[in-house]
Scaffold this active site. Structure first.
Site, PDB file in Angstrom:
ATOM      1  N   ASN A 110       0.818  -1.211   0.000  1.00 59.23           N
ATOM      2  CA  ASN A 110       0.000   0.000   0.000  1.00 59.23           C
ATOM      3  C   ASN A 110       0.859   1.271   0.000  1.00 59.23           C
ATOM      4  OD1 ASN A 110      -2.407   1.862   0.486  1.00 59.23           O
ATOM      5  ND2 ASN A 110      -3.294  -0.165   0.141  1.00 59.23           N
ATOM      6  N   HIS A 136       2.766   0.105  -3.210  1.00 57.88           N
ATOM      7  CA  HIS A 136       3.180  -1.291  -3.389  1.00 57.88           C
ATOM      8  C   HIS A 136       4.638  -1.439  -3.846  1.00 57.88           C
ATOM      9  CE1 HIS A 136      -0.801  -2.468  -2.467  1.00 57.88           C
ATOM     10  NE2 HIS A 136      -1.337  -2.484  -3.661  1.00 57.88           N
ATOM     11  N   HIS A 209      -1.524 -10.124  -3.138  1.00 58.53           N
ATOM     12  CA  HIS A 209      -2.530  -9.303  -3.820  1.00 58.53           C
ATOM     13  C   HIS A 209      -3.421 -10.133  -4.750  1.00 58.53           C
ATOM     14  CE1 HIS A 209      -4.235  -5.632  -5.506  1.00 58.53           C
ATOM     15  NE2 HIS A 209      -3.469  -4.902  -4.716  1.00 58.53           N
ATOM     16  N   SER A 210      -3.826 -11.323  -4.309  1.00 60.92           N
ATOM     17  CA  SER A 210      -4.759 -12.098  -5.138  1.00 60.92           C
ATOM     18  C   SER A 210      -6.122 -11.409  -5.173  1.00 60.92           C
ATOM     19  CB  SER A 210      -4.930 -13.513  -4.577  1.00 60.92           C
ATOM     20  OG  SER A 210      -3.812 -14.295  -4.933  1.00 60.92           O
ATOM     21  N   TYR A 211      -6.717 -11.422  -6.351  1.00 59.35           N
ATOM     22  CA  TYR A 211      -8.095 -10.941  -6.515  1.00 59.35           C
ATOM     23  C   TYR A 211      -8.989 -12.177  -6.498  1.00 59.35           C
ATOM     24  CZ  TYR A 211      -6.516  -6.386  -8.442  1.00 59.35           C
ATOM     25  OH  TYR A 211      -5.951  -5.153  -8.643  1.00 59.35           O
ATOM     26  N   GLU A 340      -5.932  -8.143   1.627  1.00 58.05           N
ATOM     27  CA  GLU A 340      -4.478  -8.052   1.780  1.00 58.05           C
ATOM     28  C   GLU A 340      -4.139  -7.868   3.256  1.00 58.05           C
ATOM     29  OE1 GLU A 340      -3.197  -4.880  -1.167  1.00 58.05           O
ATOM     30  OE2 GLU A 340      -5.334  -5.025  -1.551  1.00 58.05           O
TER      31      GLU A 340
HETATM   32  C1  GLA Z   1      -4.386  -1.826  -3.596  1.00 58.69           C
HETATM   33  C2  GLA Z   1      -4.772  -0.443  -3.335  1.00 58.69           C
HETATM   34  C3  GLA Z   1      -5.743   0.032  -4.357  1.00 58.69           C
HETATM   35  C4  GLA Z   1      -5.254  -0.212  -5.746  1.00 58.69           C
HETATM   36  C5  GLA Z   1      -4.915  -1.665  -5.895  1.00 58.69           C
HETATM   37  C6  GLA Z   1      -4.319  -1.953  -7.231  1.00 58.69           C
HETATM   38  O1  GLA Z   1      -5.209  -2.739  -3.087  1.00 58.69           O
HETATM   39  O2  GLA Z   1      -5.269  -0.233  -2.054  1.00 58.69           O
HETATM   40  O3  GLA Z   1      -5.995   1.407  -4.173  1.00 58.69           O
HETATM   41  O4  GLA Z   1      -4.132   0.579  -6.005  1.00 58.69           O
HETATM   42  O5  GLA Z   1      -4.007  -2.054  -4.940  1.00 58.69           O
HETATM   43  O6  GLA Z   1      -5.025  -1.392  -8.286  1.00 58.69           O
END
Ligand code: GLA
Length: 374
Positions: A110, A136, A209-211, A340
Site C-alpha cells: 500500500n 506497493h 494481492h490475489s483478486y 491483503e
Molecule cells: C491496492 C490499493 C488500491 C489499488 C490496488 C491496485 O489494493 O489499495 O488502491 O491501487 O491495490 O489497483
C-alpha cells in the site's frame, strides 16, 4: 488469444510426489505434491511456474515472476473445478503490468504519502508511482521481479521464494533479504510465511494481492459475496487514499462487517468503493481469523487467518474492462476483490500506527493462511 508456447516448450518436471493419501485404495485422489514447468523469461532470467496440489483436488499455480498466484483451482459444492482468483495462463499477461494480479507485494504494501519518510535524522525519498504517493513498493516492486525458488521440504507441498532487495532499490534503505514460503496443506489452506532481515533500518510491509472471485468465473462480480471482518475500526483515507491517521469505529457505517454483509449491499454509499485498511481486533500478533468470505451460489467459503494487525479490503474498483484474460474476456469492475493482510498504509509517517521499521539484527516474520472450503 491463448498463449501456450511457454507451456509447450517445456517438459513438465515432476519434482516429488509425496503427501500421503488416506484413500490410496480408490485411486481417485489427484497426485499430491509439487511440480514445475517453464513459464518464459523476464529480465533475461528464466521464469518457472510451480503447481502445488493436494489430495482434495485443490491446485495452486505460482510463478517465480512476482511470486504470482496465477490460478487457484478448487471444487465448488457440485464438484465443479474452477479458479477462485483472477489471472492469466501466460507470462505475457503479467509482463503487461496488470494491477498486481496475484502478486507478492513489497517492500511496502500500500501507500507511503508523498513517497517520503524519516528514520532518525535521515529523510528517504521513494519512487512515486501513484500520483504523488508510492504504492506497493514503487515502479518495480517485488511483484515485478524474478524470485529464486526452492522446494525445501519433502513432506509438504511447499514452495520457498527468496529475493534480495538491494540497498537503494526504489529508494528504500538497506539490503533486505526476503523469504516467502507458500504451503498448500491437506486441509485446503494456503499458508504464506514472510521472513526478512536487513542491514539498515527500513520500512517493510509484505502482503499478497490475489483478486478473489469465489464464483470461479469473472463474468460474475463479487457484489453477491458475503464478507465478515473481525474489525471494529478502520482507517479512513483522504482523496489520495492515504489514511488520515484516525481510527474510526465501523459501527453504524457501511464499513461494519463485524457480522456478514453482502459486499454490494452498501457499496454505493462508499465513494469509489471499498479500498480501506481495517484494524483487526486481535492485537497480540498471534494467528487469528481476520475475514470470512462466502458465495452461496458456488458454496465456496474463504477464511483468512493472519498474525498481521490490518487487512486491506479492496473491491476491485479500478478494474474497468481494459485488461482481458487469455480468452479475451474482460476483467470488469468488481469482478475480483483483495483481502491483503498487512500493517497499516503510510505507517512510517504515522507514529501512532503499529511499527513497520525493521532494524538490523531483527527478524521480520508474519504468517497468513487462506483456507478454502466448499
Ligand atoms: C491496492 C490499493 C488500491 C489499488 C490496488 C491496485 O489494493 O489499495 O488502491 O491501487 O491495490 O489497483
Amino acid at each position: 488469444m491463448k498463449t501456450i508456447a511457454g507451456f509447450l516448450s517445456g517438459i513438465t518436471v515432476l519434482i516429488t510426489t509425496f503427501m500421503s493419501c488416506t484413500n490410496t485404495s480408490t485411486n481417485t485422489a489427484p497426485a499430491a505434491g509439487i511440480s514445475k514447468q517453464p513459464f518464459g523469461e523476464a529480465d533475461g532470467k528464466p521464469v518457472d511456474l510451480y503447481t502445488l496440489t493436494n489430495k482434495n483436488g485443490v491446485q495452486v499455480k505460482i510463478s517465480t515472476y512476482g511470486g504470482v498466484i496465477t490460478s487457484w483451482i478448487t471444487p465448488d459444492k457440485n464438484g465443479k473445478q474452477s479458479s477462485i482468483v483472477l489471472g492469466f495462463d501466460s507470462l505475457s499477461g503479467y509482463l503487461a503490468k496488470p494491477p498486481y494480479f496475484g502478486a507478492l507485494i513489497g517492500r511496502y504494501g500500500n501507500r507511503i504519502a508523498n513517497g517520503k519518510f524519516k528514520i532518525g535524522d535521515s529523510t528517504y525519498t521513494l519512487a512515486t508511482n501513484n500520483g504523488k504517493n508510492s504504492l506497493h513498493g514503487g515502479n518495480k516492486g517485488f511483484d515485478k521481479v524474478v524470485w529464486t525458488a526452492a522446494t525445501p521440504n519433502d513432506s509438504v507441498a511447499s514452495l520457498a521464494l527468496s529475493y534480495l532487495s538491494k540497498d537503494g532499490e526504489e529508494g528504500y534503505p538497506g539490503n533486505l533479504q526476503v523469504n516467502v514460503v507458500y504451503t498448500l496443506t491437506p486441509d485446503n489452506e494456503l499458508e504464506i510465511t514472510y521472513d526478512a532481515t536487513t542491514d539498515k533500518a527500513t520500512p517493510i510491509n509484505l502482503t499478497q494481492h490475489s483478486y478473489f472471485n469465489l464464483t470461479g468465473d469473472h463474468a460474475n462480480t463479487i457484489l453477491g459475496h458475503k464478507l465478515q471482518l473481525d474489525a471494529d475500526y478502520y482507517t479512513p483515507v483522504d482523496t489520495s487514499l492515504i489514511p488520515t491517521g484516525e481510527l474510526k469505529a465501523v459501527k453504524g457505517t457501511p464499513f461494519d462487517f463485524t457480522s456478514p454483509h453482502l459486499i454490494g449491499e452498501r457499496i454505493d454509499s462508499v465513494p469509489g468503493g471499498y479500498d480501506h485498511n481495517f484494524v483487526l481486533n486481535s492485537k497480540d500478533g498471534s494467528l487469528h481469523q481476520a475475514a470470512t468470505l462466502t458465495d452461496s451460489v458456488s458454496g465456496r467459503k474463504l477464511e483468512v487467518f493472519t498474525t498481521e494487525p490490518g487487512i486491506q479490503f479492496y473491491s476491485g474498483n479500478f478494474l474497468n474492462g481494459s485488461i482481458k484474460d487469455n480468452s479475451g474476456k474482460p476483467f470488469n469492475q468488481h469482478t475480483g476483490m483483495c483481502l491483503e493482510t498487512q500493517h497499516f498504509p503510510n505507517s512510517p509517517n504515522e507514529p501512532k500506527f503499529p511499527n513497520t521499521i525493521l532494524k538490523p539484527g531483527e527478524k521480520y516474520h508474519t504468517v497468513t493462511k487462506y483456507k478454502i472450503s466448499w
